[in-house]
Scaffold this motif. Structure first.
Motif, PDB file in Angstrom:
ATOM      1  N   PHE A  33       0.934  -1.059  -0.081  1.00  0.00           N
ATOM      2  CA  PHE A  33       0.032  -0.059  -0.107  1.00  0.00           C
ATOM      3  C   PHE A  33       0.911   1.206   0.020  1.00  0.00           C
ATOM      4  O   PHE A  33       2.043   1.091   0.353  1.00  0.00           O
ATOM      5  N   TYR A  35       0.132   5.279   1.161  1.00  0.00           N
ATOM      6  CA  TYR A  35      -0.837   6.119   1.895  1.00  0.00           C
ATOM      7  C   TYR A  35      -0.022   7.501   2.002  1.00  0.00           C
ATOM      8  O   TYR A  35       1.144   7.670   1.985  1.00  0.00           O
ATOM      9  N   GLN A  37      -0.010  11.242   4.198  1.00  0.00           N
ATOM     10  CA  GLN A  37      -0.330  11.670   5.518  1.00  0.00           C
ATOM     11  C   GLN A  37       0.311  12.886   5.757  1.00  0.00           C
ATOM     12  O   GLN A  37       1.368  13.199   5.667  1.00  0.00           O
ATOM     13  N   GLU A  41      -2.562  14.388  11.090  1.00  0.00           N
ATOM     14  CA  GLU A  41      -3.905  13.584  10.456  1.00  0.00           C
ATOM     15  C   GLU A  41      -3.451  12.302  10.336  1.00  0.00           C
ATOM     16  O   GLU A  41      -2.479  11.604  10.168  1.00  0.00           O
ATOM     17  N   ALA A  42      -4.611  11.391  10.358  1.00  0.00           N
ATOM     18  CA  ALA A  42      -4.578  10.072   9.659  1.00  0.00           C
ATOM     19  C   ALA A  42      -4.211   9.978   8.407  1.00  0.00           C
ATOM     20  O   ALA A  42      -4.412  10.617   7.606  1.00  0.00           O
ATOM     21  N   PRO A  43      -3.592   8.796   7.920  1.00  0.00           N
ATOM     22  CA  PRO A  43      -3.153   8.419   6.683  1.00  0.00           C
ATOM     23  C   PRO A  43      -4.317   8.214   5.753  1.00  0.00           C
ATOM     24  O   PRO A  43      -5.475   7.765   6.183  1.00  0.00           O
ATOM     25  N   PHE A  45      -5.547   6.593   1.943  1.00  0.00           N
ATOM     26  CA  PHE A  45      -5.170   5.634   1.013  1.00  0.00           C
ATOM     27  C   PHE A  45      -5.074   6.124  -0.283  1.00  0.00           C
ATOM     28  O   PHE A  45      -5.607   7.064  -0.936  1.00  0.00           O
ATOM     29  N   TYR A  48      -3.010   0.277  -3.935  1.00  0.00           N
ATOM     30  CA  TYR A  48      -2.653  -0.869  -3.567  1.00  0.00           C
ATOM     31  C   TYR A  48      -2.227  -1.726  -4.690  1.00  0.00           C
ATOM     32  O   TYR A  48      -3.031  -1.650  -5.852  1.00  0.00           O
ATOM     33  N   LEU A  87       3.794   7.203   2.874  1.00  0.00           N
ATOM     34  CA  LEU A  87       3.920   5.984   3.636  1.00  0.00           C
ATOM     35  C   LEU A  87       3.965   4.831   2.624  1.00  0.00           C
ATOM     36  O   LEU A  87       2.794   4.284   2.086  1.00  0.00           O
ATOM     37  N   THR A  97      -0.418  -5.263   8.583  1.00  0.00           N
ATOM     38  CA  THR A  97       0.320  -4.106   7.997  1.00  0.00           C
ATOM     39  C   THR A  97       1.353  -3.484   8.498  1.00  0.00           C
ATOM     40  O   THR A  97       0.922  -2.886   9.672  1.00  0.00           O
ATOM     41  N   PHE A  99       4.376  -0.514   8.258  1.00  0.00           N
ATOM     42  CA  PHE A  99       4.631   0.653   7.702  1.00  0.00           C
ATOM     43  C   PHE A  99       6.172   0.825   7.590  1.00  0.00           C
ATOM     44  O   PHE A  99       6.895   0.766   8.467  1.00  0.00           O
ATOM     45  N   GLY A 102       8.222   6.004   6.169  1.00  0.00           N
ATOM     46  CA  GLY A 102       7.853   7.252   5.413  1.00  0.00           C
ATOM     47  C   GLY A 102       8.628   8.293   4.751  1.00  0.00           C
ATOM     48  O   GLY A 102      10.086   8.483   5.104  1.00  0.00           O
TER      49      GLY A 102
END
Lengths: 109, 116
Positions: A33, A35, A37, A41-43, A45, A48, A87, A97, A99, A102
């Motif tokens: 994946f 992502y 970010q 904040e949250a990652p 998408f 994929y 990421l 998953t 990571f 980054g």
């Protein structure tokens, strides 16, 4: 063990193209994946890949080579808002998953 | 698309107290959820895998007695940081894979925990 490597920082110019590489070594593979970010904040998408090859989605494309344990994220027509961390994440067995550290991308005018 | 809701989005607590963070899957069932922690300018570190109806699986180095995880239903997992200390201050994020193997994981909004 598991290991995911990607560059720490990259700088590119607005309107240009940038490629962010990711290499990985994991026990089991069920997809890779990417992502995005933004700070605090949250990652979110982006892409994929589970099969080898290139997946294109608008300005973003992602490539995977499972035999080489390698992926890249390609961003075209860079915009200032693309400045963020990107990421790389690999899903192994059991949906787990992991990571990478980054890559912080700075887009300059 | 699928949504994961995390609450609270930020919390400040005193050292020694406990804090509970909730993670809910709003339109799908999640038998598995993942809890991550992220320190400033670092990536997401997997803390534990939350399994509905059974014990959580913790990653190496994560204290299970300090970070209590409960996954009592198919839509809710909670993380309780017990006896919090300033070094526990971090960004905590949950995620849940949607049904099927070839799908992304959906993330909650994250919780910014500050222990003073």
């Amino acid at each position: 063990g598991q290991n995911i490597d990607q560059p720490t920082e990259m700088t590119a110019t607005e309107g240009a193209i940038v490629q962010i590489n990711c290499t990985y070594q994991t026990s089991g593979f069920n997809g890779l994946f990417w992502y995005q970010q933004h700070a605090g904040e949250a990652p979110t998408f982006l892409s994929y890949n589970v099969l080898d090859g290139l997946e294109e989605k608008g300005r973003f494309s992602s490539f995977l080579s499972r035999s080489k344990g390698y992926s890249y994220l390609l961003l075209k027509e860079l915009q200032m808002k693309d400045s963020a961390s990107y990421l790389c994440a690999v899903r192994g067995g059991g949906f787990k998953t992991i990571f990478g550290a980054g890559t912080r991308l700075f887009v300059k005018a | 698309g699928a949504v994961v809701s995390q609450h609270p989005s930020w919390v400040i607590c005193k050292s020694g107290t406990s804090v509970k963070i909730e993670c809910r899957s709003l339109d799908f069932q999640a038998t598995t959820m993942f809890w991550y922690r992220q320190f400033p300018k670092q990536s997401l570190m997997l803390m534990a895998t939350s399994n509905e109806g059974s014990k959580a699986t913790y990653e190496q180095g994560v204290e299970k007695d300090k970070f209590l995880i409960n996954h009592a239903s198919l839509t809710l997992s909670t993380l309780t940081v017990t006896s919090a200390h300033p070094e526990d201050s971090s960004f905590y994020i949950c995620s849940a894979p949607a049904t099927g193997v070839n799908t992304e994981a959906f993330f909650g909004q994250g919780t910014r925990l500050t222990v003073v």
